[in-house]
Scaffold this motif. Structure first.
Motif: not given
Lengths: 278, 278, 278, 278
Positions: C32-37, C60-70, C72-76, C96-102
């Motif tokens: 799932i993570i691979l597909i989301i990436i 695109f903005n909505i999708l960006e936010w969904i992915i960012t939140i996913v 973020t959850i994965e990161y925590f 890398i995970d942090l850099l791709s989230t913030i």
């Protein structure tokens, strides 16, 4: 009868000097011809540079005539010195010798044919003969055997590359079309060869996203398949070295000019003189 | 019943001629088809060159129709000659044969679809089948084995190259930006592939010092990693040659057309005729 | 105490799912993570194409936010699931995970930082981890050993290439000068790398005869020295194959997903299921 | 007499420090010189970038003078420290050292010679001497032996490439002519080298169909013949590794700075200290 024998003897000696390189005279003749060929190439090159030619046009013309006359004399000497002149005249080198001599004569009769003196560059091929490069890296050498063993496979490979170039070139013609420089299939195939071989002039380059995507595939393909001929030559040559580890090289004996020495030879196997390696 | 058997026999013979190349008739059929395919490719190429097409458009149209009709007849013969027509129709070559035939018919109904006749270039792939190239350099050959052994490693390698191209392409998009031609990430990735594969069109090239620095790294990377697939193929092929030093080549016997001879064979192993190597 | 043990157990299970790929749940999570990436990379790419972004900017903005939140959850979750969170946070993948989230969060505060979401492409590197590519072609593999054995030699080689590029780049700066595009030494060195690696953009190219002569030497040098790293990798790899002819490959068992099979394996060594090779 | 001996001793010690790298002082001296050389290269590079030079011109001028004076002192020390100064002065490195020192002095006398300080880049070659790279990958190493064994064959190969470039360049001059950028034979030969080596700037590219056809042949030729030097180096190196599988590498002992360790060495063979491999 004596006269004929003398005549034959004279002809034989001329043949020795012109066609062979075993005597001192023969070697000197080859060397002089080699220098004149190189000089004639340099001359043709300088003539083709317009701002140099503008200055020295008349000097160049005189030198051209001198070289042309020397080449003409050499050409006729070669015909005289051989028993079957036809064999020389219609040989590969015979035709090149003729082609590099006549353009200057033609330039008197026809204006504009002067540029053809550049054909003289073909005489550079004679260097292979004079230096006997073919003999240096010749039959006894593993490299030539490896290249011969690879020939069939590399031909099939190049044939496959050509078919790929035609098909992908045609696809790119349909995708990009004349408005992006792909204005005919032959031109698209040319682009495809430019890309497959990783030359990449950039005179024609894809503009549409789909075209750039296909181009990327062509590039990766071209980048990858170079591994095939390289791998073939590497493997075949490794094989040849193992079979026949004796390698003759191109060094000369400074004393007797004998070549074909072993790679590790320190003394000439013919006269015993020390071999110098730079 | 006899009639059916006769019919079967007739069908069987047609199958022999069209699908096999063991009889004289079969070889002749393949050769004729090959020549027509090559002629049709040349025709499509000439048509695509506008100044040639302007002159001979009507001649080209007639020739197009002749070739299309021949291809149509061949297509239906192939369907008739086979017991399970579906197997041919939905095969790789069956679809290509159809695709290279219908565009001309479509061009009557719809204007603008004529360009699709260029799809006929795909029929060039049949050359591999007719010349039985696959058999020539086929299963028995070390090269094919080496390439198969390398496949997995080269796939991983190409996959890694693609990921590098996406990451570095994205970095270059951030560094150079749209004002220097890197106007989207896909375009930057395209640039990165152009650079990694050492094609280097120059349609897009970095302008900022940082961009040129990263580009230099990409180039050295691309220049260096070509060593990996080349090394893989070389080593695997060296290995294969050692395991199985017997190599069959592509030469033909001029007498019985038998191929699959050993590399050093001087006589045909089937009919004893001398084999000529150029 | 039981509570702690339960909590530990829960933490342990989460660790299994997120960091390992041995259980069904762990494999599903990785997939799932691979597909989301991959989806996030495609999204970033599409956003960067201006004419597509103009149309679908809000989607695109909505999708960006969904992915960012996913993400973020994965990161925590990754921080919670590990005993020593610092080990993850300051690891290569943690950064890398942090850099791709913030960047997305930053884009609310600061205008213009949105482009940094492209840094998410770095997450592609995680593919190597998820697919365990490192293990597929891993320690046991001859190729990796060959590359490691070649490392020192290839480094010296690249270092020598760099020195040559600096020296010849400086020479070209003196020869060609700013009027032909060689307007600084770093730029000349950049040109020299472009030429040595046979990329050849053509954005800077020599104009003077002397410059073109030196450029020719650079090209032939670059064309020739590619033989060195290629030769090193070929020879080292040939050596490795001979030492350890056992090669594990990347095929999967369709039944138990076990990899690391021998090249010739026809059945899975773990569950006995047939292995299919395409 | 004692004085002379003392003097000799002093001279000997200076020689040890400057020319050798066996003592701590010698190593420190080499390191300082190396850093100053690198600093001077960076300085020359920055100076060549006009917008940086405009800002810091006076600072750069001062730093230039400091480096020039250091280099001058080093130059005279090298002359004093050696018994036969001529041997150093007319050696390869002696001439480079002089060439990298005098341009700054000349720039006082003659305006416009300042650019020649860039010649200092040649001092980078000293890195090879200081780092003793020649010794690291030196005589004992299989790679150098393989390159030496390949030398003769690669020279013949490059010579053949040059002749092909001259002949095909001349042919292209006749075919394309000055109107398509092939305005002289030397320029056509330059184009041919650009194409044969797959660099492909695109500053000159064929426009006529015949020219593009010949260019395609040149490209495929260039694409294919790269296999020859690569195959030679691969095979010779494979051979060398087999003969002498002992390879010394470039790692240093962090304790005694000893190099020339075996590839698998884990401890320094001189002092027994652990060797760290990154």
């Amino acid at each position: 009868m004596k006269d004929t024998s003398k005549n034959k003897n004279w002809k034989h000696q001329l043949h020795e000097v012109i066609y062979e390189a075993d005597t001192r005279a023969g070697k000197t003749f080859d060397l002089i011809i080699l220098i004149i060929i190189l000089a004639s190439i340099v001359l043709v090159m300088l003539e083709s540079v317009s701002y140099i030619n503008d200055k020295y046009a008349s000097l160049f013309n005189i030198l051209e005539w001198i070289i042309t006359i020397v080449f003409t004399i050499e050409y006729f000497l070669r015909i005289i010195a051989i028993n079957k002149p036809r064999k020389y005249i219609f040989s590969f080198y015979g035709i090149i010798d003729l082609l590099s001599t006549i353009p200057k004569y033609l330039s008197i009769l026809f204006v504009g044919t002067h540029a053809l003196v550049a054909l003289r560059a073909l005489r550079l091929l004679r260097i292979f003969r004079i230096l006997k490069l073919a003999r240096f890296i010749g039959e006894s050498n593993s490299l030539v055997k490896a290249l011969k063993a690879s020939r069939a496979k590399i031909s099939v490979f190049l044939f496959a590359v050509l078919i790929v170039a035609i098909i992908l070139g045609t696809v790119m013609y349909l995708v990009e079309g004349p408005e992006h420089g792909f204005n005919s299939i032959p031109r698209s195939v040319y682009w495809c060869i430019v890309t497959l071989t990783t030359v990449g002039y950039g005179d024609i380059s894809p503009e549409t996203p789909l075209g750039q995507f296909i181009a990327s595939i062509v590039m990766v393909l071209g980048y990858g398949i170079i591994a095939v001929p390289t791998g073939i030559v590497s493997a075949e040559y490794t094989q040849q070295i193992k079979k026949n580890p004796i390698n003759l090289n191109t060094q000369h004996c400074s004393n007797c000019l004998e070549s074909n020495h072993l790679d590790n030879a320190k003394f000439c196997h013919k006269c015993g003189h020390t071999l110098f390696n730079d």
